[in-house]
Design a protein around this motif. Structure first.
Motif, mmCIF file in Angstrom:
data_model
loop_
_atom_site.group_PDB
_atom_site.id
_atom_site.type_symbol
_atom_site.label_atom_id
_atom_site.label_comp_id
_atom_site.label_asym_id
_atom_site.label_seq_id
_atom_site.Cartn_x
_atom_site.Cartn_y
_atom_site.Cartn_z
ATOM 1 N N TYR A 130 -1.211 1.135 -14.549
ATOM 2 C CA TYR A 130 -0.057 1.783 -13.600
ATOM 3 C C TYR A 130 0.141 1.013 -12.695
ATOM 4 N N ASN A 131 -0.761 -0.015 -11.540
ATOM 5 C CA ASN A 131 -1.452 0.528 -10.633
ATOM 6 C C ASN A 131 -0.130 1.425 -9.468
ATOM 7 N N PHE A 132 -0.358 2.440 -9.804
ATOM 8 C CA PHE A 132 0.223 3.582 -8.559
ATOM 9 C C PHE A 132 -0.381 3.607 -7.192
ATOM 10 N N CYS A 133 -2.587 3.843 -7.608
ATOM 11 C CA CYS A 133 -2.833 3.732 -6.929
ATOM 12 C C CYS A 133 -3.237 5.470 -6.329
ATOM 13 N N LEU A 134 -2.897 6.499 -6.626
ATOM 14 C CA LEU A 134 -2.557 8.135 -6.658
ATOM 15 C C LEU A 134 -3.751 8.468 -5.150
ATOM 16 N N PHE A 144 3.319 7.920 3.224
ATOM 17 C CA PHE A 144 3.622 8.043 4.291
ATOM 18 C C PHE A 144 2.022 6.853 4.584
ATOM 19 N N GLU A 145 2.142 5.458 4.348
ATOM 20 C CA GLU A 145 1.412 4.736 4.429
ATOM 21 C C GLU A 145 0.792 3.900 5.752
ATOM 22 N N CYS A 146 -0.057 4.343 6.518
ATOM 23 C CA CYS A 146 -0.024 4.117 7.754
ATOM 24 C C CYS A 146 -1.173 2.852 8.090
ATOM 25 N N LEU A 162 13.280 4.151 -1.179
ATOM 26 C CA LEU A 162 12.195 4.006 -0.662
ATOM 27 C C LEU A 162 11.408 3.039 -1.385
ATOM 28 N N ASP A 163 10.739 1.533 -0.104
ATOM 29 C CA ASP A 163 9.991 0.442 -0.638
ATOM 30 C C ASP A 163 9.521 -0.194 0.730
ATOM 31 N N THR A 164 9.652 0.962 2.276
ATOM 32 C CA THR A 164 10.108 -0.035 2.981
ATOM 33 C C THR A 164 9.192 -0.067 4.798
ATOM 34 N N GLN A 199 -0.146 -11.679 -3.315
ATOM 35 C CA GLN A 199 -1.268 -10.697 -3.289
ATOM 36 C C GLN A 199 -1.047 -8.833 -3.434
ATOM 37 N N LEU A 200 -0.827 -7.871 -4.331
ATOM 38 C CA LEU A 200 -0.609 -6.579 -3.317
ATOM 39 C C LEU A 200 -1.615 -5.783 -3.664
ATOM 40 N N HIS A 201 -1.541 -5.481 -2.697
ATOM 41 C CA HIS A 201 -3.107 -4.111 -2.472
ATOM 42 C C HIS A 201 -4.377 -4.633 -2.496
ATOM 43 N N ASN A 219 -3.796 4.619 3.323
ATOM 44 C CA ASN A 219 -4.420 5.955 1.599
ATOM 45 C C ASN A 219 -2.949 5.664 1.317
ATOM 46 N N HIS A 220 -2.871 5.839 -0.254
ATOM 47 C CA HIS A 220 -2.115 5.911 -0.947
ATOM 48 C C HIS A 220 -1.517 7.389 -1.287
ATOM 49 N N ALA A 221 -1.921 8.480 -0.247
ATOM 50 C CA ALA A 221 -1.126 10.060 -1.236
ATOM 51 C C ALA A 221 -0.465 9.786 -1.275
ATOM 52 N N TYR A 222 0.276 10.725 -2.403
ATOM 53 C CA TYR A 222 2.181 11.039 -2.608
ATOM 54 C C TYR A 222 2.058 11.856 -2.240
ATOM 55 N N PHE A 223 3.061 12.201 -1.582
ATOM 56 C CA PHE A 223 2.939 14.387 -0.792
ATOM 57 C C PHE A 223 4.376 14.869 -2.090
ATOM 58 N N GLY A 276 -0.426 -3.585 0.568
ATOM 59 C CA GLY A 276 1.273 -4.545 0.819
ATOM 60 C C GLY A 276 0.727 -5.678 0.526
ATOM 61 N N ARG A 277 1.791 -6.919 0.813
ATOM 62 C CA ARG A 277 1.921 -7.956 0.088
ATOM 63 C C ARG A 277 1.411 -8.623 0.976
ATOM 64 N N ILE A 278 0.677 -9.756 0.421
ATOM 65 C CA ILE A 278 0.603 -10.760 1.367
ATOM 66 C C ILE A 278 0.711 -12.290 0.174
ATOM 67 N N MET A 299 4.556 1.928 8.952
ATOM 68 C CA MET A 299 4.276 3.184 7.880
ATOM 69 C C MET A 299 5.229 2.473 7.003
ATOM 70 N N VAL A 300 4.486 2.330 5.374
ATOM 71 C CA VAL A 300 5.881 2.347 4.547
ATOM 72 C C VAL A 300 5.387 3.398 3.664
ATOM 73 N N LEU A 301 7.402 3.451 3.934
ATOM 74 C CA LEU A 301 7.353 4.701 2.984
ATOM 75 C C LEU A 301 7.588 3.946 1.274
ATOM 76 N N PHE A 302 7.484 5.168 0.432
ATOM 77 C CA PHE A 302 7.268 4.673 -0.859
ATOM 78 C C PHE A 302 7.825 6.048 -1.695
ATOM 79 N N THR A 303 8.841 5.696 -2.417
ATOM 80 C CA THR A 303 9.451 7.113 -2.938
ATOM 81 C C THR A 303 9.827 6.396 -4.277
#
Ligand code: GLA
Length: 325
Positions: free
Chosen positions: A58-62, A289-291, A229-231, A94-96, A168-172, A71-73, A262-266
Motif C-alpha cells: 500500500y505504500n502509506f508509510c503510516l 503534515f510532513e515537515c 491535498l498532496d501539496t 523515486q518516492l520516499h 515523519n509520515h503520521a496521519y492525523f 517526497g519525489r526525486i 511542509m507537504v500536506l497530504f489528505t
C-alpha cells in the motif's frame, strides 16, 4: 528480529506508542475536551502488521520515518558536482527514498528515558549505495514528550557528500474517527510548489491566493470538487507553521518546524488496507503534515540545498503541540 514496542507517557496525559520498525509512531492518545483518551494518529492494529508484505504494497508509510529523501526525486537521480548518482526509480521518479528504505528497517533503540520529558532515541546506519545514494549515513530519530507536545528530531551525519531529506509520515485525525472534512486548517504559507501529473515539482512557485491551497486564515477543510491535498507548501516566518482543529474532540494541534516546507497530504481513503478501528473512518480520514525540505531539491538549483557534507549535521526538528479549545 521482531519489532519492539515502546510506550512513552507524559505527566499531562499524552500516550505515545512507537516501534523501532521504521522508527514509526504507531499511536498517539490525547485527552479530549471531556478527558476521554482519543487516538489521533492512524495506525495498524498491532506492530507485526507493519512488517507484512501485504501492508508494504500500500505504500502509506503510516507514522513512519521517511528517507533518505522524503517526497519525489525526478530524472532518475541527481548530481553532486560532476558525479551523477542514479537512484532506484520507477519511470525516472523515486518516492520516499525507494524500496525497503528507512521506513522498513529495524532501527536500534539507542537511549530511552522515562520521567517528566520521556524520550526514545532510535539509530540506524544506512550504507553508501543504499537505493543509489552516496555516503555512509549515521541516522538518529528522537521522539520526546514535553507537557502537551510531541517533539520529533531527526539528525544525520555522512562520510561523503550526499543529499538528505527526512520526515515523519503520521496521519492525523484529531477526532479519532470520521473525516477531516470540516476540520479547521491553518497553514503559514502564501506560496506553494506547482507539481506535475507525477506529483514532481515543476519548479514554479505559485501564490496560494484564489486557489484551493489558501489556508493563510483558518479555513474549514473541504474536498468538494477536488481530490484533496498532496501539496508542498513553502513555510514562512512565525513560530506556528500549521494548525488543525477538530470540533467534536475540541483538540487543536499546532505544528512547528525548522524546515522550509511542509507537504500536506489528505488521502481519500486507505484503499483495501484495514487500519486500526477502520470501521470508524469515512472519506478523507486523515491529514499528514510532513515537515521537510522541498521535494526534488537536488535537481532544482533554485530550491533550498539538500546537500549534506562530511563534518556537517543534518537536523530536522518538528513539534506537534496539543490544546483543547
Ligand atoms: C506523500 C506523497 C504522497 C503519497 C504519500 C504516501 O505524502 O506526497 O503522494 O505517496 O506520501 O506514501
Amino acid at each position: 528480529m521482531k519489532p519492539t514496542e515502546i510506550q512513552l507517557n507524559s505527566p499531562s496525559g499524552l500516550k505515545l506508542d512507537l516501534t523501532n520498525y521504521g522508527a514509526t509512531l504507531t499511536r498517539l492518545q490525547i485527552p479530549d475536551k471531556h478527558g476521554v483518551l482519543t487516538d489521533v494518529v492512524i495506525g495498524l492494529a498491532n506492530v507485526e502488521e507493519y512488517t507484512s508484505e501485504d501492508y508494504k504494497k500500500y505504500n502509506f508509510c503510516l507514522g513512519a520515518t521517511i528517507g533518505r529523501y522524503a517526497g519525489r526525486i525526478s530524472g532518475g537521480g541527481f548530481s553532486i558536482g560532476e558525479n551523477f548518482y542514479e537512484l532506484s526509480h520507477q519511470d525516472g521518479v523515486q518516492l520516499h527514498g525507494g524500496k525497503h528504505s528507512l521506513d522498513q528497517q529495524l532501527w536500534l533503540v539507542d537511549q530511552m528515558e522515562e520521567g517528566d520529558t520521556p524520550f526514545v532515541l532510535f539509530s540506524l546506519k544506512s550504507n553508501a549505495g543504499d537505493n543509489g545514494y552516496p555516503g555512509n549515513l549515521n541516522l538518529f530519530a528522537k521522539y520526546q514528550l514535553e507537557n502537551n507536545t510531541l517533539k520529533i528530531t531527526y539528525t544525520a551525519t555522512t562520510d561523503a557528500p550526499t543529499v538528505i531529506n527526512l520526515t515523519n509520515h503520521a496521519y492525523f485525525n484529531l477526532d479519532g474517527q470520521g473525516t477531516t472534512h470540516g476540520n479547521e486548517l491553518y497553514v503559514n504559507a502564501s506560496r506553494y510548489l506547482e507539481v506535475d501529473e507525477r506529483l514532481v515539482p515543476t519548479g514554479r512557485i505559485l501564490n496560494v491566493e484564489d486557489t484551493p491551497y489558501d489556508y493563510t486564515e483558518k479555513t474549514a477543510l473541504h474536498f468538494k470538487g477536488h481530490y484533496g491535498l498532496d501539496t508542498p507548501f513553502i513555510l514562512e516566518e512565525g513560530k506556528i507553521k500549521a494548525s488543525l482543529y477538530a470540533k467534536h474532540s475540541g483538540i487543536q494541534m499546532n505544528v512547528t518546524t525548522n524546515q522550509p516546507a511542509m507537504v500536506l497530504f489528505t488521502p481519500q481513503d486507505f484503499g483495501g488496507l484495514k487500519v486500526r478501528n477502520s470501521e470508524l473512518f469515512q472519506g478523507f480520514p486523515a491529514i499528514c503534515f510532513e515537515c521537510q525540505n522541498f521535494p526534488d531539491a537536488p535537481n532544482q538549483p533554485h530550491f533550498p540545498s539538500a546537500l549534506l557534507l562530511p563534518g556537517e549535521t543534518y537536523r530536522n526538528e518538528m513539534s506537534y503541540q496539543f490544546e483543547i479549545k
